[in-house]
Write an enzyme that holds these catalytic residues in place. Structure first.
Site, PDB file in Angstrom:
ATOM      1  N   GLY A 248       0.831  -1.205   0.000  1.00 39.05           N
ATOM      2  CA  GLY A 248       0.000   0.000   0.000  1.00 39.05           C
ATOM      3  C   GLY A 248       0.864   1.252   0.000  1.00 39.05           C
ATOM      4  O   GLY A 248       2.007   1.226  -0.475  1.00 39.05           O
ATOM      5  N   SER A 249       0.300   2.321   0.557  1.00 35.61           N
ATOM      6  CA  SER A 249       0.975   3.613   0.442  1.00 35.61           C
ATOM      7  C   SER A 249       2.177   3.718   1.374  1.00 35.61           C
ATOM      8  O   SER A 249       2.276   3.014   2.387  1.00 35.61           O
ATOM      9  CB  SER A 249      -0.012   4.727   0.773  1.00 35.61           C
ATOM     10  N   GLY A 253       2.458   2.499   5.188  1.00 35.97           N
ATOM     11  CA  GLY A 253       3.564   1.570   5.397  1.00 35.97           C
ATOM     12  C   GLY A 253       4.450   2.008   6.554  1.00 35.97           C
ATOM     13  O   GLY A 253       4.939   1.177   7.324  1.00 35.97           O
ATOM     14  N   GLU A 270       5.770  -3.553   0.706  1.00 37.34           N
ATOM     15  CA  GLU A 270       5.795  -3.262  -0.730  1.00 37.34           C
ATOM     16  C   GLU A 270       4.986  -1.989  -0.900  1.00 37.34           C
ATOM     17  O   GLU A 270       3.768  -2.015  -1.006  1.00 37.34           O
ATOM     18  CB  GLU A 270       5.187  -4.439  -1.511  1.00 37.34           C
ATOM     19  N   CYS A 304       1.583  -0.696  -8.872  1.00 38.08           N
ATOM     20  CA  CYS A 304       2.793  -0.202  -8.197  1.00 38.08           C
ATOM     21  C   CYS A 304       3.918  -0.105  -9.207  1.00 38.08           C
ATOM     22  O   CYS A 304       4.857   0.663  -9.044  1.00 38.08           O
ATOM     23  CB  CYS A 304       3.236  -1.154  -7.097  1.00 38.08           C
TER      24      CYS A 304
HETATM   25  C1  UN1 Z   1       1.410  -4.223  -7.681  1.00 30.67           C
HETATM   26  O1  UN1 Z   1       1.110  -3.319  -8.426  1.00 30.67           O
HETATM   27  O2  UN1 Z   1       1.321  -4.105  -6.431  1.00 30.67           O
HETATM   28  O3  UN1 Z   1       4.576  -6.531 -11.967  1.00 30.67           O
HETATM   29  C2  UN1 Z   1       1.840  -5.572  -8.135  1.00 30.67           C
HETATM   30  C3  UN1 Z   1       3.362  -6.315 -12.120  1.00 30.67           C
HETATM   31  C4  UN1 Z   1       2.391  -7.287 -11.509  1.00 30.67           C
HETATM   32  C5  UN1 Z   1       2.271  -7.075 -10.043  1.00 30.67           C
HETATM   33  C6  UN1 Z   1       2.084  -5.663  -9.609  1.00 30.67           C
HETATM   34  N1  UN1 Z   1       2.867  -8.615 -11.764  1.00 30.67           N
HETATM   35  O4  UN1 Z   1       2.931  -5.344 -12.735  1.00 30.67           O
END
Ligand code: UN1
Length: 518
Positions: A248-249, A253, A270, A304
């Site tokens: 998350g953010s 985090g 993450e 992400c």
């Molecule tokens: C995420 O955005 O938290 O690499 C995970 C990727 C995907 C997973 C993203 N397999 O874009």
């Protein structure tokens, strides 16, 4: 009409998966109703259709889920790891059987286009296969002892119940990266899904629960819906939960990590990414263009790993950006249930507001909108959350480009020399994913050297998004340093024990120490 398409898909999928208009928010060996007076309303961002209402847990509910999970851990940790792997393979097979419907739930609830919704479930299936193999490879090392007739080695042991707090954008696969690995490691898992994606979690839990029941395994997988500030906080402060994995953010985090650190627990973080790509004049144009488009536009810029910054060599800057603008203008935006759509909606109204605010702030700081920049109202989907994918020409004064905005906003920068490109690339606080597009081995190696990309993931001639499960996933700096999924990320879900064994007839001491007892 679009509205009826969402309703129709909803009805069919709900029937097949056994989902009703109201669902219990807790699974802990059996389904239970959360006692909180509040509920989570799952609403489709496609057109505002009401999908489901899910109750929320109280602190008492939480405590009973943890007690069940602790007991499940005690039993499960005694099961041989390869047997644990066989069970996970069965879970993976059950997910494969329901892949189409689970993917559609993700599309309905999150707004992912069909192929990405299906890809999300495929990622769970893949990690299930990976976990099966891993279950026979939880290797420790052996060391040469300095003492005669001694043996030294390390072994990896299950650590305890693991808390998994997941984000809306990968509502099920990120859970499985953590949970399937944790389960073959001998841990139980308590899942607190994002309130913006609770239905996806409930649907996945239904499939997983049926396999647990059929295989008579203890309730190693629990799910508990509720607010982040309540359930997330309880998990982070609970000494019964030795490991907490949070996606998350950065702001949340930091709170989670502080709570976990205060009790000397372990967190796997993450957090945000602000991923850049360097496009060199020596790149293959079609590969770099496709890689950039996928990275910037997949999941409507809500990964992400989304490409948020393109750093383009000055000699091709003009022609490349003009091709990019052209490509943006041909992208289909709209109903993600239609096969021709590439960009679906944002998750909710607040995401649209953040998008708007970010675009206007970028302009205030001197950025120039080259494409997009507006909210979209799509006929028949007026209650959905659509925005135009946006390209903004930026420079170092456009400081808003240091922030991760979960929307399809791409900042473009110009560079003269590769060293300058890398400097711009590394100038943001986050460090998740990165890429360079070039066919020049020197540029590529500069990007991969110790003074190159400062991210946890570095790609050459492929996108920042779309990582495979086999690698360790995570990043540096404000991304939080955690690693999930493949490689040796499994070590985060176990405790290491160094064993020294004396099988001789005396007791020699290490470091030649003499300890004479008269
Ligand atoms: C995420 O955005 O938290 O690499 C995970 C990727 C995907 C997973 C993203 N397999 O874009």
């Amino acid at each position: 009409m679009d509205v009826s398409q969402v309703e129709k898909v909803k009805e069919e999928v709900f029937n097949r998966l056994g989902i009703s208009a109201t669902e219990n928010g807790i699974f802990s060996g059996s389904w239970k109703k959360g006692k909180s007076s509040r509920t989570i309303r799952s609403i489709s961002p496609i057109d505002g259709t009401n999908l489901c209402s899910i109750d929320q847990a109280t602190e008492n509910d939480y405590n009973s889920v943890v007690s069940t999970s602790v007991k499940a851990f005690e039993e499960w940790s005694q099961v041989p790891a390869p047997k644990r792997g066989e069970f996970i393979k069965k879970v993976s097979d059950a997910l494969e059987n329901s892949k189409k419907d689970l993917g559609l739930i993700v599309s309905l609830e999150i707004g992912k286009v069909i192929s990405e919704g299906q890809g999300e479930i495929q990622e769970m299936i893949d990690i299930g296969h990976y976990a099966l193999g891993l279950s026979r490879q939880l290797f420790g090392l052996t060391m040469a002892s300095e003492r005669p007739f001694h043996r030294m080695y390390e072994q990896w042991l299950p650590v305890g119940p693991v808390g998994v707090i997941s984000a809306f954008n990968f509502p099920s696969s990120v859970w499985s990266w953590n949970s399937f690995i944790a389960a073959v490691c001998g841990d139980s898992v308590i899942w607190k899904p994002s309130s913006k994606a609770a239905l996806s979690a409930i649907a996945v839990t239904k499939v997983v629960a049926s396999v647990m029941e059929k295989e008579s395994v203890p309730p190693i997988f629990s799910t508990i819906c509720g607010g982040g500030a309540e359930i997330g906080e309880l998990l982070s402060k609970d000494p019964r939960i030795p490991v907490v994995s949070f996606t998350g953010s950065v702001a949340t985090g930091k709170i989670i990590s502080k709570n976990v650190a205060e009790r000397l627990g372990r967190s796997i973080l993450e957090l945000g990414g602000n991923n850049g790509v360097i496009v060199s004049s020596k790149a293959d144009r079609s590969i770099s263009m496709k890689g950039l488009l996928f990275g910037a536009l997949a999941t409507a810029g809500q990964r992400c790993t989304t490409t948020r910054r393109a750093i383009i060599e000055s000699t091709i800057y003009k022609s490349f950006t003009s091709d990019l603008i052209q490509a943006y203008s041909s992208v289909n935006i709209g109903n993600p249930l239609k096969s021709e759509t590439l960009v679906g909606p944002l998750i909710d109204e607040s995401a649209v507001k953040t998008y708007q605010k970010t675009v206007s702030e970028a302009v205030k700081q001197g950025g120039k909108v080259l494409s997009g920049g507006n909210i979209l109202k799509i006929k028949g989907l007026e209650n959905g959350y659509y925005v135009e994918p946006t390209i903004i020409e930026a420079n170092d004064k456009v400081t808003i480009s240091n922030d991760e905005t979960f929307a399809p906003i791409l900042y473009v920068f110009k560079y003269e020399k590769i060293e300058e490109a890398i400097k711009i690339h590394n100038s943001v606080p986050q460090g998740l994913s990165s890429a360079i597009f070039t066919n020049d081995i020197r540029e590529e190696e500069a990007f991969l050297s110790s003074s190159g990309s400062d991210c946890g993931i570095a790609n050459v001639n492929t996108s920042t998004a779309g990582a495979e499960i086999g690698g360790a996933f995570g990043g540096e700096k404000n991304t939080g340093g955690g690693r999930e999924s493949g490689s040796d990320a499994w070590k985060g879900y176990m405790r290491r024990q160094t064993v020294s064994k004396n099988y001789g007839k005396t007791l020699p001491l290490s470091q030649n120490v003499e300890f004479r007892i008269s």
